[in-house]
Design an enzyme around this catalytic site. Structure first.
Site, PDB file in Angstrom:
ATOM      1  N   GLY A 155       0.838  -1.195   0.000  1.00 58.07           N
ATOM      2  CA  GLY A 155       0.000   0.000   0.000  1.00 58.07           C
ATOM      3  C   GLY A 155       0.872   1.244   0.000  1.00 58.07           C
ATOM      4  N   ILE A 157       2.401   2.936   2.421  1.00 58.24           N
ATOM      5  CA  ILE A 157       3.649   2.871   3.189  1.00 58.24           C
ATOM      6  C   ILE A 157       4.583   1.824   2.596  1.00 58.24           C
ATOM      7  CG2 ILE A 157       4.644   2.449   5.466  1.00 58.24           C
ATOM      8  CD1 ILE A 157       2.005   3.504   6.667  1.00 58.24           C
ATOM      9  N   ARG A 238       0.968  -2.850  12.975  1.00 57.42           N
ATOM     10  CA  ARG A 238       0.209  -3.101  14.192  1.00 57.42           C
ATOM     11  C   ARG A 238       0.807  -4.335  14.873  1.00 57.42           C
ATOM     12  NH1 ARG A 238      -1.154   1.383  13.940  1.00 57.42           N
ATOM     13  NH2 ARG A 238      -3.253   2.289  13.905  1.00 57.42           N
ATOM     14  N   GLU A 267       0.099  -3.270  23.777  1.00 58.08           N
ATOM     15  CA  GLU A 267       0.744  -2.019  24.173  1.00 58.08           C
ATOM     16  C   GLU A 267       0.099  -1.431  25.428  1.00 58.08           C
ATOM     17  OE1 GLU A 267       0.756   0.666  20.850  1.00 58.08           O
ATOM     18  OE2 GLU A 267       1.720  -0.779  19.534  1.00 58.08           O
ATOM     19  N   HIS A 285       5.912   3.027  19.614  1.00 54.73           N
ATOM     20  CA  HIS A 285       4.856   3.413  18.680  1.00 54.73           C
ATOM     21  C   HIS A 285       4.994   4.882  18.252  1.00 54.73           C
ATOM     22  CE1 HIS A 285       0.576   2.134  17.360  1.00 54.73           C
ATOM     23  NE2 HIS A 285       1.081   3.001  16.513  1.00 54.73           N
ATOM     24  N   GLY A 287       5.688   5.852  14.897  1.00 53.23           N
ATOM     25  CA  GLY A 287       5.692   5.950  13.440  1.00 53.23           C
ATOM     26  C   GLY A 287       5.235   7.281  12.887  1.00 53.23           C
TER      27      GLY A 287
END
Length: 332
Positions: A155, A157, A238, A267, A285, A287
């Site tokens: 996709g 990313i 994820r 998390e 986390h 990003g």
């Protein structure tokens, strides 16, 4: 109309101020996330909800919010939201796509390079005072240039990762639920193949798929067993896409060379033993945590809310099936 913002310290330019200019805007005043109990109570009389990715928006919550018209998720992913339950109740769901692409790819690329070259390990070594002389046999790391990158999910990313790989003269493989358009493959210089074959051939495997029933534990013990013992796994998508306990065992046993993680199954808890391993990079986390990205996410979240509660189809509506069934309504 009333809007609830569940997190008061949302970074980005003026999200709360913009909403307050249109709506009766309530903001969680606690320093951090709302508790589940507080959230269930707070949604009782709101028309709009700005939610965070760590908040569960499910049937229980939706039933507590009879006036709710829209949930604007401050994230690209929306696996924290039961979209079927929301759609069944006529509640719009929006997200913030596109804007996190480069920031997330930059971060994934950074930790890929970091684990390949043992950056965190040698940083700790240098700071500790253990470095007393230069020795050419110490900390010999993996090569990146000219190796093979396997991308799971081509996709936005995933394609951004392929573009970065071109600068390192890497062979690019990808696996996805369906083959990309030929022009996308050409731009990415990417070769489509089944996931199992990608795992066998890749020196670096990077994950860029959404979390859903099909991708939960996509990378499990069997998948890890197919990877080269010299290969590295990168996950900035994820956490639950990877079976974290199986990953710990693979890292501990040397089944794979290393991993770099930005996301985790539960998390902020880590699987037992993960933090004790030296062949893994662990970051919390991050990003989307660039200044420009956070500004754009805030603006997009505000745009989604203002449009939805103005009777205009929001620009990033996840469940468009609800839209034809809504009646227009104006601002309070």
């Amino acid at each position: 109309m009333r809007v609830l913002v569940t997190y008061r310290n949302i970074p980005g330019a003026g999200l709360i101020e913009r909403l307050a200019g249109h709506f009766d805007t309530r903001v969680n005043q606690a320093d951090g996330s709302m508790s589940r109990e507080d959230l269930l109570q707070a949604v009782a009389d709101v028309d709009g909800l700005v939610s965070m990715l760590n908040e569960r928006i499910d049937a229980e919550l939706l039933d507590r919010a009879p006036l709710l018209k829209v949930v604007t998720n401050y994230a690209v992913g929306y696996n924290n939201i039961d979209t079927d339950a929301a759609t069944g109740r006529g509640v719009m769901i929006t997200n913030t796509p596109d804007v996190v692409t480069d920031a997330t790819a930059d971060l994934a690329w950074a930790i890929l390079m970091g684990i390949a070259r043992d950056v965190c390990l040698v940083d700790r070594y240098t700071r500790s005072g253990e470095w007393t002389e230069w020795r050419p046999e110490r900390f010999i790391a993996a090569d990146i240039t000219g190796t093979t990158l396997g991308i799971i999910g081509l996709g936005r990313i995933g394609q951004a990762m392929a573009r970065r790989a071109a600068g390192f003269d890497m062979r690019v493989l990808y696996a996805d639920t369906q083959r990309a358009a030929l022009d996308v493959e050409a731009r990415c210089r990417a070769e489509f193949m089944p996931l199992e074959e990608l795992l066998k051939q890749s020196d670096f495997v990077t994950i860029h798929v959404p979390l859903n029933a099909q991708t939960h534990h996509l990378i499990d013990a069997r998948a890890l067993s197919l990877m080269k013992p010299t290969a590295y796994l990168v996950n900035a998508a994820r956490g639950a896409i990877v079976d974290e306990r199986a990953l710990v065992e693979a890292l501990r046993s040397g089944r794979i060379a290393g991993a770099a993680l930005d996301v985790y199954e539960n998390e902020p808890q880590l699987a037992e033993g993960l933090a004790d391993l030296s062949n893994v990079i662990l970051i919390p986390h991050l990003g989307a945590n660039s200044r420009r990205t956070r500004d754009r996410m805030a603006a997009m979240t505000a745009d989604n809310m203002i449009a939805a509660l103005s009777g205009v189809m929001p620009p990033n509506l996840v469940n468009p099936d609800v839209w034809p069934h809504r009646r227009p309504f104006g601002l309070a």
